[in-house]
Design an enzyme around this catalytic site. Sequence first.
Site, PDB file in Angstrom:
ATOM      1  N   ASN A  65       0.317  -7.890  -7.310  1.00 29.04           N
ATOM      2  CA  ASN A  65      -0.759  -7.017  -7.452  1.00 29.04           C
ATOM      3  C   ASN A  65      -0.071  -5.856  -8.459  1.00 29.04           C
ATOM      4  OD1 ASN A  65      -2.573  -4.786  -7.020  1.00 29.04           O
ATOM      5  ND2 ASN A  65      -2.153  -4.688  -4.749  1.00 29.04           N
ATOM      6  N   TRP A  66      -0.617  -5.630  -9.414  1.00 26.56           N
ATOM      7  CA  TRP A  66      -0.046  -4.548 -10.523  1.00 26.56           C
ATOM      8  C   TRP A  66      -0.604  -3.364  -9.980  1.00 26.56           C
ATOM      9  CZ3 TRP A  66      -0.283  -7.561 -15.878  1.00 26.56           C
ATOM     10  CH2 TRP A  66       0.927  -8.336 -15.927  1.00 26.56           C
ATOM     11  N   LYS A  67      -1.538  -3.279  -9.321  1.00 29.31           N
ATOM     12  CA  LYS A  67      -2.103  -1.801  -8.746  1.00 29.31           C
ATOM     13  C   LYS A  67      -2.420  -1.110 -10.253  1.00 29.31           C
ATOM     14  CE  LYS A  67       0.476  -2.170  -4.643  1.00 29.31           C
ATOM     15  NZ  LYS A  67       0.939  -1.344  -3.569  1.00 29.31           N
TER      16      LYS A  67
ATOM     17  N   HIS B 257      -7.443  -4.107   0.502  1.00 24.59           N
ATOM     18  CA  HIS B 257      -6.121  -3.533   0.579  1.00 24.59           C
ATOM     19  C   HIS B 257      -5.880  -2.233   1.062  1.00 24.59           C
ATOM     20  CE1 HIS B 257      -2.111  -2.072  -1.154  1.00 24.59           C
ATOM     21  NE2 HIS B 257      -1.988  -3.282  -1.558  1.00 24.59           N
TER      22      HIS B 257
ATOM     23  N   GLU C 245      -4.409   0.522   0.132  1.00 32.17           N
ATOM     24  CA  GLU C 245      -4.652   1.481  -0.529  1.00 32.17           C
ATOM     25  C   GLU C 245      -6.174   1.917  -0.865  1.00 32.17           C
ATOM     26  OE1 GLU C 245      -2.050   0.101  -3.567  1.00 32.17           O
ATOM     27  OE2 GLU C 245      -0.315   0.461  -2.326  1.00 32.17           O
TER      28      GLU C 245
ATOM     29  N   GLU D 154      -0.332  -7.005   5.311  1.00 35.42           N
ATOM     30  CA  GLU D 154       0.630  -6.045   4.595  1.00 35.42           C
ATOM     31  C   GLU D 154       0.733  -4.936   5.570  1.00 35.42           C
ATOM     32  OE1 GLU D 154       0.457  -6.571  -0.035  1.00 35.42           O
ATOM     33  OE2 GLU D 154      -1.045  -5.318   0.525  1.00 35.42           O
TER      34      GLU D 154
ATOM     35  N   GLY E 123       5.741  -0.290  -0.809  1.00 33.11           N
ATOM     36  CA  GLY E 123       6.312   0.509  -1.671  1.00 33.11           C
ATOM     37  C   GLY E 123       7.171   1.443  -1.145  1.00 33.11           C
TER      38      GLY E 123
ATOM     39  N   SER F 134       7.062  -4.707   0.047  1.00 36.08           N
ATOM     40  CA  SER F 134       8.522  -4.523  -0.371  1.00 36.08           C
ATOM     41  C   SER F 134       9.101  -6.005  -0.601  1.00 36.08           C
ATOM     42  CB  SER F 134       9.471  -3.712   0.555  1.00 36.08           C
ATOM     43  OG  SER F 134       9.006  -2.253   0.499  1.00 36.08           O
TER      44      SER F 134
ATOM     45  N   GLY G 164       3.873  -6.110  -4.947  1.00 31.49           N
ATOM     46  CA  GLY G 164       3.570  -4.925  -5.644  1.00 31.49           C
ATOM     47  C   GLY G 164       4.769  -4.674  -6.630  1.00 31.49           C
ATOM     48  N   GLY G 165       5.266  -3.797  -6.314  1.00 31.96           N
ATOM     49  CA  GLY G 165       6.462  -3.239  -7.142  1.00 31.96           C
ATOM     50  C   GLY G 165       7.499  -4.342  -8.060  1.00 31.96           C
TER      51      GLY G 165
HETATM   52  P1  13P Z   1       5.062  -3.392  -2.852  1.00 33.32           P
HETATM   53  O1  13P Z   1       5.577  -4.897  -2.972  1.00 33.32           O
HETATM   54  O2  13P Z   1       5.356  -2.513  -3.796  1.00 33.32           O
HETATM   55  O3  13P Z   1       5.676  -3.026  -1.394  1.00 33.32           O
HETATM   56  O4  13P Z   1       3.519  -3.446  -2.503  1.00 33.32           O
HETATM   57  C1  13P Z   1       3.109  -4.547  -1.810  1.00 33.32           C
HETATM   58  C2  13P Z   1       1.389  -4.391  -2.151  1.00 33.32           C
HETATM   59  O5  13P Z   1       0.703  -3.373  -1.586  1.00 33.32           O
HETATM   60  C3  13P Z   1       0.738  -5.667  -2.619  1.00 33.32           C
HETATM   61  O6  13P Z   1      -0.366  -5.521  -2.492  1.00 33.32           O
END
Ligand code: 13P
Length: 248
Positions: free
Chosen positions: A9-11, A95, A97, A164, A170, A209, A230-231
Site C-alpha cells: 500500500n503505497w498510500k 483502511h 487512515e 492492521e 507507520g 510496520s 506500507g513504508g
Molecule cells: P506501515 O507498514 O508503514 O506500518 O503501514 C501499514 C499499512 O497501513 C498498510 O496498509
Amino acid sequence: MRRPVIAANWKMNKKIEEAQAFLDEFIPLVWNEREVDIVIAPPFTALYTMANLLRITNIGLAAQDLFYEDKGAYTGEISPVMLTDIGCSYVIIGHSERRIYFGETDEIVNKKFRAARRHGLEVIFCIGESLSEREAGMTFDVLKRQISEGIRDISSDGLIIAYEPVWAIGTGKTATPDQAQEAHESIRKTLSHLYGEPAKGVRILYGGSVTPENADVLMACPDVDGALVGGASLKADSFAGIVKYNKQ
Ligand code: 13P
C-alpha cells in the site's frame, strides 16, 4: 491451503516516474515467485501506467479506495467501473487512515465493499483497533463489530481481510507474533460464526510496520496468511525481501 498474499500500500507516495523506476527494479527480483499473490496499490494517478506495465507479470494491481456509485455527480470520486476499465483487479477498502481522516464509517465501508463486489473487484478489507481501544481491552469487540458491519451481505468467496492494528501503522511498533496470531484467530472465529466452514478459506493479512526482518516470524503464525505493507513497500529491495519471506 490458503495462498499467501503480500500486498503493497503505497498510500500518498510516488509520482508516475517513481512508480516506473520501482517496477524496473522490482519485477526482476520477483518474476519467478510462484507461491504468493503479489499486489501493489499505487496512488490513483499511477494506476493506468502501472496497469500497462504489470499486464504480463505475476503482480496484481489494486486501488487504495473507491466510491460506491458507478457514476454521477460525485466530485473527486472514482467508481468501481473506472477501476475495472483500466485493468485494476483489487481494491483496498476500510483502511484506518480513511476511517480516521475521512470519516468512513462501517456503513460506508460496507457500501464500498458491495459496490466493488458488484463489479468483480477483489477486496482487501481492513480492520484494526486503536491504541486506546486495545488498552481498554476492547480489541476483540472492535474487530467483531468492524467485521460484522463491514461484510454485511458479502459472501466469503475470495474474501481477504487485513488486520492492521492502528498503533502499529507507520510507528515501527509491530505486533508481536503472539499478538498477531491472537487477533487473527479471533477474526477467524468471528468469520466461522458468520460463514461456517468456508471461514477456513478466508485469507487474513497482517499490516503494521512489516519489514523484511520481521516478515518470517509473522508469516510463520498459523492464521497469518500474508501482509499489507506500507513504508517498507516503497523500496523495491525491501518489498521484494518481504515477498521472499522464508516459506519453509
Ligand atoms: P506501515 O507498514 O508503514 O506500518 O503501514 C501499514 C499499512 O497501513 C498498510 O496498509
